[in-house]
Design an enzyme around this catalytic site. Structure first.
Site, PDB file in Angstrom:
ATOM      1  N   SER A 112       0.788  -1.028  -0.041  1.00 15.68           N
ATOM      2  CA  SER A 112      -0.059   0.049   0.222  1.00 15.68           C
ATOM      3  C   SER A 112       0.769   1.317  -0.076  1.00 15.68           C
ATOM      4  O   SER A 112       1.990   1.239   0.643  1.00 15.68           O
ATOM      5  CB  SER A 112      -0.795  -0.127   1.197  1.00 15.68           C
ATOM      6  OG  SER A 112      -1.359   1.186   1.422  1.00 15.68           O
ATOM      7  N   SER A 113       0.411   2.308  -0.572  1.00 14.91           N
ATOM      8  CA  SER A 113       1.262   3.598  -0.540  1.00 14.91           C
ATOM      9  C   SER A 113       1.398   4.123   0.922  1.00 14.91           C
ATOM     10  O   SER A 113       2.186   5.000   1.028  1.00 14.91           O
ATOM     11  CB  SER A 113       0.548   4.728  -1.359  1.00 14.91           C
ATOM     12  OG  SER A 113      -0.966   5.046  -0.931  1.00 14.91           O
ATOM     13  N   CYS A 114       0.687   3.441   2.012  1.00 21.44           N
ATOM     14  CA  CYS A 114       0.889   4.202   3.282  1.00 21.44           C
ATOM     15  C   CYS A 114       2.100   3.645   3.907  1.00 21.44           C
ATOM     16  O   CYS A 114       2.317   4.120   4.991  1.00 21.44           O
ATOM     17  CB  CYS A 114      -0.410   3.807   4.269  1.00 21.44           C
ATOM     18  SG  CYS A 114      -0.778   2.119   4.280  1.00 21.44           S
ATOM     19  N   TYR A 141      -1.504  -0.784  10.097  1.00 18.69           N
ATOM     20  CA  TYR A 141      -1.521  -1.593   8.699  1.00 18.69           C
ATOM     21  C   TYR A 141      -0.179  -1.274   8.023  1.00 18.69           C
ATOM     22  O   TYR A 141       0.229  -2.375   7.244  1.00 18.69           O
ATOM     23  CB  TYR A 141      -2.695  -0.947   8.248  1.00 18.69           C
ATOM     24  CG  TYR A 141      -2.913  -1.366   6.625  1.00 18.69           C
ATOM     25  CD1 TYR A 141      -3.551  -2.372   6.530  1.00 18.69           C
ATOM     26  CD2 TYR A 141      -2.568  -0.601   5.541  1.00 18.69           C
ATOM     27  CE1 TYR A 141      -3.805  -3.005   5.124  1.00 18.69           C
ATOM     28  CE2 TYR A 141      -2.950  -0.908   4.491  1.00 18.69           C
ATOM     29  CZ  TYR A 141      -3.517  -2.081   4.133  1.00 18.69           C
ATOM     30  OH  TYR A 141      -3.812  -2.602   2.810  1.00 18.69           O
ATOM     31  N   LYS A 145       2.201  -4.197   6.304  1.00 20.05           N
ATOM     32  CA  LYS A 145       2.576  -4.408   5.006  1.00 20.05           C
ATOM     33  C   LYS A 145       4.108  -4.129   4.820  1.00 20.05           C
ATOM     34  O   LYS A 145       4.758  -4.892   3.845  1.00 20.05           O
ATOM     35  CB  LYS A 145       1.934  -3.043   4.171  1.00 20.05           C
ATOM     36  CG  LYS A 145       0.427  -3.387   3.976  1.00 20.05           C
ATOM     37  CD  LYS A 145       0.112  -4.557   3.178  1.00 20.05           C
ATOM     38  CE  LYS A 145      -1.373  -5.068   2.991  1.00 20.05           C
ATOM     39  NZ  LYS A 145      -1.728  -6.179   2.354  1.00 20.05           N
ATOM     40  N   HIS A 184     -13.256   3.580   2.494  1.00 23.87           N
ATOM     41  CA  HIS A 184     -12.406   4.588   2.050  1.00 23.87           C
ATOM     42  C   HIS A 184     -13.270   5.921   1.654  1.00 23.87           C
ATOM     43  O   HIS A 184     -14.536   5.611   1.501  1.00 23.87           O
ATOM     44  CB  HIS A 184     -11.610   3.953   1.043  1.00 23.87           C
ATOM     45  CG  HIS A 184     -10.566   3.042   1.509  1.00 23.87           C
ATOM     46  ND1 HIS A 184     -10.515   1.900   1.451  1.00 23.87           N
ATOM     47  CD2 HIS A 184      -9.183   3.288   2.280  1.00 23.87           C
ATOM     48  CE1 HIS A 184      -9.396   1.193   1.646  1.00 23.87           C
ATOM     49  NE2 HIS A 184      -8.794   1.972   2.215  1.00 23.87           N
ATOM     50  N   ARG A 214      -5.063  12.930  -2.426  1.00 30.83           N
ATOM     51  CA  ARG A 214      -5.033  11.625  -2.741  1.00 30.83           C
ATOM     52  C   ARG A 214      -4.930  11.286  -4.126  1.00 30.83           C
ATOM     53  O   ARG A 214      -5.452  11.917  -5.113  1.00 30.83           O
ATOM     54  CB  ARG A 214      -6.119  10.711  -2.026  1.00 30.83           C
ATOM     55  CG  ARG A 214      -6.371  10.871  -0.654  1.00 30.83           C
ATOM     56  CD  ARG A 214      -5.186  10.237   0.150  1.00 30.83           C
ATOM     57  NE  ARG A 214      -5.522  10.202   1.494  1.00 30.83           N
ATOM     58  CZ  ARG A 214      -4.963  10.955   2.411  1.00 30.83           C
ATOM     59  NH1 ARG A 214      -4.034  12.010   1.983  1.00 30.83           N
ATOM     60  NH2 ARG A 214      -4.990  11.065   3.687  1.00 30.83           N
TER      61      ARG A 214
END
Ligand code: GFB
Length: 317
Positions: A112-114, A141, A145, A184, A214
């Protein structure tokens, strides 16, 4: 060396009922792959190591798309940190290890980009991983990841296992979660504007200030990138998958309200978190390999709204 998916390849899609897994199954079917293995949560609990090992011992897939994960929006991440870190660590650890033990030819892991730092330089390059502190609303999270990425890298380094890790940006599309507590932003806004239109409400609440930016990618584009990279990419390095375009949440709200036909006011609830101010992926590495996204945001929102209208009664609400 990259391996090619063939029509007869035995392919396990973990998480085939989710937003990403279902899109990957559609893309594989379109590509003529007919030998797909899937298991529902009732049939196989992916947090159960013994059950996952048994499944791999019996099914022996050639390729694995690891799209199973506990996912959610900013509020779900922020309010259930234990669930997010535990479920994701268990699911990915069980699958990656069992896949290697059973000589899977190649595994594709979705991050994920997070995973990038909260104040990462923008656009975020793959090398920015682990260069700063994470965004607090989703660090649990993100840490899970990052552990998945490191596990793929470790299994490649120690065992020569061909595991690749893709970092998708914020996703949306058919099959999304429209539950207002756990979803989301994009599906949440579709539902909020739709219900406000139907009930003739004067305003819709938008969380936060509307200023965060975003980047959104339609899940069918992500699925296309997954198949492309399964065929064309084999490396220990992570690779970003995005559209390269970002919008503010306020602009997204305007786009969604236009698609839905809501004409009332927007009210910003600043007691809700904004999350990270910006997370635009640098997709130059993927572009150089010859892949780019096809679905523009306005079309993708219209497509997702149609799906919501047709499936509202069965959507996870
Ligand atoms: O999509 P979202 O929940 O996740 O929120 P993140 C994006 C932005 O939209 C935040 C705002 O600034 C929210 O405050 N927002 C406005 C809303 N109205 C709403 C609404 O009604 N619902 C929601 N959900 N947001 C998640 C991470 O971060 O993104 C995950 O928590 C994962 O770990 C995922 O990385 C892709 O983009 O902030």
């Amino acid at each position: 060396m990259a391996l090619s998916l063939a029509p007869s390849s035995s392919i396990y899609v973990a998480g085939h009922r989710g937003l990403v897994g279902s899109a990957i199954c559609r893309a594989l079917a379109q590509a003529g792959c007919t030998n797909l293995l899937t298991r529902t949560h009732v049939e196989l609990d992916l947090t159960d190591q013994a059950a996952v090992r048994r499944f791999f011992d019996e099914a022996r897939p050639d390729f694995v798309f690891l799209a199973a994960a506990k996912v959610g929006g900013i509020h779900a991440n922020n309010s259930s940190p234990a669930d997010f870190i535990r479920d994701n660590l268990l699911i990915q650890t069980n699958i990656i290890d069992a896949a290697w033990r059973n000589r899977v030819k190649k595994l594709l892991f979705l991050g994920s980009s997070c995973i990038y730092p909260k104040f990462s330089p923008q656009p975020m390059k793959e090398e920015h991983l682990l260069s700063g502190a994470l965004e607090p609303t989703n660090e649990w999270y993100a840490i899970a990841k990052i552990a998945g990425i490191k596990m793929c890298q470790a299994y490649r380094k120690q065992h020569g296992f061909d595991a690749i890790s893709l970092m998708p940006t914020n996703l949306y599309g058919s099959g999304d979660n429209f539950d207002l507590h756990s979803s989301h932003v994009l599906p949440a806004l579709i539902r909020k504007f739709h219900e406000a239109k139907i009930n003739k409400l004067p305003e819709v609440e938008i969380w936060g200030t509307g200023t965060p930016k975003r980047e959104f990618l339609h899940v069918d584009d992500l699925a296309s990138a997954c198949l492309f990279l399964m065929d064309h990419y084999s490396s220990t390095e992570i690779i970003n998958v995005g559209s390269g375009q970002e919008v503010t949440i306020a602009d997204l709200a305007t786009l969604v309200s236009e698609a839905v036909g809501f004409r009332g006011e927007l009210r910003y609830n600043t007691t809700m978190p904004d999350g990270t101010p910006r997370k635009l992926l640098d997709v130059s590495k993927l572009s150089a390999l010859g892949w780019k996204s096809q679905i523009v945001l306005r079309d993708g929102i219209a497509d997702t709204y149609s799906w919501f209208l047709e499936n509202a009664l069965v959507a996870r609400r």
